[in-house]
Design a protein around this motif. Sequence first.
Motif, PDB file in Angstrom:
ATOM      1  N   CYS A 171       0.830  -1.213   0.000  1.00  0.00           N
ATOM      2  CA  CYS A 171       0.000   0.000   0.000  1.00  0.00           C
ATOM      3  C   CYS A 171       0.863   1.260   0.000  1.00  0.00           C
ATOM      4  O   CYS A 171       0.560   2.248  -0.678  1.00  0.00           O
ATOM      5  CB  CYS A 171      -0.925   0.011   1.219  1.00  0.00           C
ATOM      6  SG  CYS A 171      -2.330  -1.114   1.106  1.00  0.00           S
ATOM      7  N   LEU A 188      -5.191   8.614  -0.770  1.00  0.00           N
ATOM      8  CA  LEU A 188      -5.637   8.671   0.620  1.00  0.00           C
ATOM      9  C   LEU A 188      -5.814   7.274   1.205  1.00  0.00           C
ATOM     10  O   LEU A 188      -5.283   6.954   2.280  1.00  0.00           O
ATOM     11  CB  LEU A 188      -6.948   9.462   0.707  1.00  0.00           C
ATOM     12  CG  LEU A 188      -7.547   9.649   2.101  1.00  0.00           C
ATOM     13  CD1 LEU A 188      -6.595  10.437   2.982  1.00  0.00           C
ATOM     14  CD2 LEU A 188      -8.896  10.352   2.009  1.00  0.00           C
ATOM     15  N   TRP A 189      -6.537   6.419   0.486  1.00  0.00           N
ATOM     16  CA  TRP A 189      -6.825   5.090   1.038  1.00  0.00           C
ATOM     17  C   TRP A 189      -5.601   4.179   1.033  1.00  0.00           C
ATOM     18  O   TRP A 189      -5.451   3.331   1.915  1.00  0.00           O
ATOM     19  CB  TRP A 189      -7.972   4.450   0.277  1.00  0.00           C
ATOM     20  CG  TRP A 189      -9.284   5.115   0.573  1.00  0.00           C
ATOM     21  CD1 TRP A 189     -10.050   5.853  -0.273  1.00  0.00           C
ATOM     22  CD2 TRP A 189      -9.951   5.149   1.843  1.00  0.00           C
ATOM     23  NE1 TRP A 189     -11.158   6.337   0.371  1.00  0.00           N
ATOM     24  CE2 TRP A 189     -11.129   5.911   1.672  1.00  0.00           C
ATOM     25  CE3 TRP A 189      -9.676   4.602   3.094  1.00  0.00           C
ATOM     26  CZ2 TRP A 189     -12.019   6.146   2.711  1.00  0.00           C
ATOM     27  CZ3 TRP A 189     -10.564   4.831   4.131  1.00  0.00           C
ATOM     28  CH2 TRP A 189     -11.720   5.592   3.937  1.00  0.00           C
ATOM     29  N   SER A 190      -4.706   4.344   0.059  1.00  0.00           N
ATOM     30  CA  SER A 190      -3.490   3.522   0.071  1.00  0.00           C
ATOM     31  C   SER A 190      -2.592   3.914   1.239  1.00  0.00           C
ATOM     32  O   SER A 190      -1.986   3.041   1.889  1.00  0.00           O
ATOM     33  CB  SER A 190      -2.741   3.647  -1.256  1.00  0.00           C
ATOM     34  OG  SER A 190      -2.340   4.984  -1.485  1.00  0.00           O
ATOM     35  N   PHE A 228      -8.235  10.069  -4.085  1.00  0.00           N
ATOM     36  CA  PHE A 228      -8.881   9.055  -3.248  1.00  0.00           C
ATOM     37  C   PHE A 228      -8.017   7.800  -3.159  1.00  0.00           C
ATOM     38  O   PHE A 228      -7.883   7.182  -2.100  1.00  0.00           O
ATOM     39  CB  PHE A 228     -10.263   8.706  -3.807  1.00  0.00           C
ATOM     40  CG  PHE A 228     -11.303   9.751  -3.539  1.00  0.00           C
ATOM     41  CD1 PHE A 228     -11.660  10.092  -2.249  1.00  0.00           C
ATOM     42  CD2 PHE A 228     -11.928  10.411  -4.585  1.00  0.00           C
ATOM     43  CE1 PHE A 228     -12.617  11.061  -1.993  1.00  0.00           C
ATOM     44  CE2 PHE A 228     -12.887  11.390  -4.351  1.00  0.00           C
ATOM     45  CZ  PHE A 228     -13.232  11.706  -3.050  1.00  0.00           C
ATOM     46  N   GLY A 229      -7.419   7.417  -4.294  1.00  0.00           N
ATOM     47  CA  GLY A 229      -6.513   6.263  -4.274  1.00  0.00           C
ATOM     48  C   GLY A 229      -5.332   6.500  -3.362  1.00  0.00           C
ATOM     49  O   GLY A 229      -4.920   5.620  -2.599  1.00  0.00           O
ATOM     50  N   VAL A 287      -3.683   5.325   4.096  1.00  0.00           N
ATOM     51  CA  VAL A 287      -4.365   4.833   5.298  1.00  0.00           C
ATOM     52  C   VAL A 287      -4.093   3.337   5.465  1.00  0.00           C
ATOM     53  O   VAL A 287      -3.768   2.860   6.567  1.00  0.00           O
ATOM     54  CB  VAL A 287      -5.881   5.109   5.218  1.00  0.00           C
ATOM     55  CG1 VAL A 287      -6.628   4.344   6.315  1.00  0.00           C
ATOM     56  CG2 VAL A 287      -6.163   6.601   5.349  1.00  0.00           C
ATOM     57  N   GLY A 288      -4.206   2.593   4.353  1.00  0.00           N
ATOM     58  CA  GLY A 288      -3.917   1.161   4.416  1.00  0.00           C
ATOM     59  C   GLY A 288      -2.490   0.884   4.832  1.00  0.00           C
ATOM     60  O   GLY A 288      -2.228  -0.028   5.626  1.00  0.00           O
TER      61      GLY A 288
END
Length: 428
Positions: free
Chosen positions: A39, A81-83, A78-79, A85-86
């Motif tokens: 990630c 942010l979530w990567s 968004f990709g 966070v992951g």
Amino acid sequence: MAARAGLYALLGANAAAVGYFFSQAGFASNALIVLGRLCGLYGALFMAFQLLLVARLPWLDRRIGMDRLTTWHRITGFGLLWSLVGHGVFITFGYAQASSLDPADQLIDLAETAEGVLRAVVAMVLILVVGGASARWARHRLAYETWHFIHLYTYVAVALAFTHQVAAGTTFTTSSAATAYWYALWCCALGAVFAGRVVLPLQRNLRHRLRVSAVVPESDHVVSVYVTGRQLHRLPARAGQFFLWRFMTKDRWWQANPYSLSAAPDGARLRLTVKASGAGSASLRHLEPGTRVFAEGPYGAFTTLHRTRPNALLIAGGVGITPIRALLEDLHGHAVLVYRVSTTRDAVLYGELRELAAAKGASLHLISGPPDPDPLSPGALSTLVPDLTERDVYVCGPPGMTRSVLRCLRTLGVPKPQIHYERFNLAG
């Protein structure tokens, strides 16, 4: 289409390269740590790609358009942010599982003992702040200058994330090829931003020395600003494009606003026509001739560069007529202009449009009145322009009208390559 396919191919090739270098580095015994590292790597790739999308490189902008680049920037955000966070969650829980610490204590321990982790935590917080400011509910409540200032923290996050990757990234140091790849990726991304957003605007403004030459009221709420400068024939501006205008007065120098050209560039002067919709645009009426201007651009793919048919249909709503008026001046072949306004008093530059349409042999239709029944419905448009499927169609107006017209054109079977529109969004 070629530029868009090239961007997709570039992202795909880099995603494959990241996967390859990740596999070459070997896998940890803890599955959560493996997922966290993966990630983090793709988060770094997303971050570099985001920089490319907002670099405002002329070659990309002219072929894709800033509004589409902005949309991709948002999706990529968004990709990212979530990567990230992951990355943080999986790494923290993975190490916590191995050490028997609870996740909160494990994160504190990593921040205190592992090199570069504290910088990564700060970068993550900054990304969350920027992401929150970019959410629709927040973006609509923030002034553009405030939103832009918050977005500048992204560059701080980029620097912190890169130093974290250098210090703690096993994939970064697994081989000389991997190290060279990541350095090249970051240098290209940051170099594109520096070239497109610093070097090129400074170079053009030093060359052209733009100044306000005249301010002409068009109505009680609309004003045209004429700008002149040196060697304007060398400025690669086209009808339909826009600039970020910064008028260098005591109360406006810090504001940069996007306004379209309302006349085709002629190598001697530029013109923008603005409706007073806020304090900033209303103050343009009081600009003095001789005021220095700093302009970034030109931007936008809403030009004749992508024409596929000899004839055109131009559909404008409200002050969206400004780039359409410039396009009408630049177009060759037969053109039909449909101008939608609430009342005839709102028809900006209508006298010019009538003269220009007569000179070019174009058909001009001014449509006013209430929105119901819809005067731009599929039936109404096909009656007004029976051969519209054989024309290039340019659409510019308020967001609601633009969406409605685009649905109408799809219903009528107008091929997608013949439809041209731009929402004039800006990316940080």
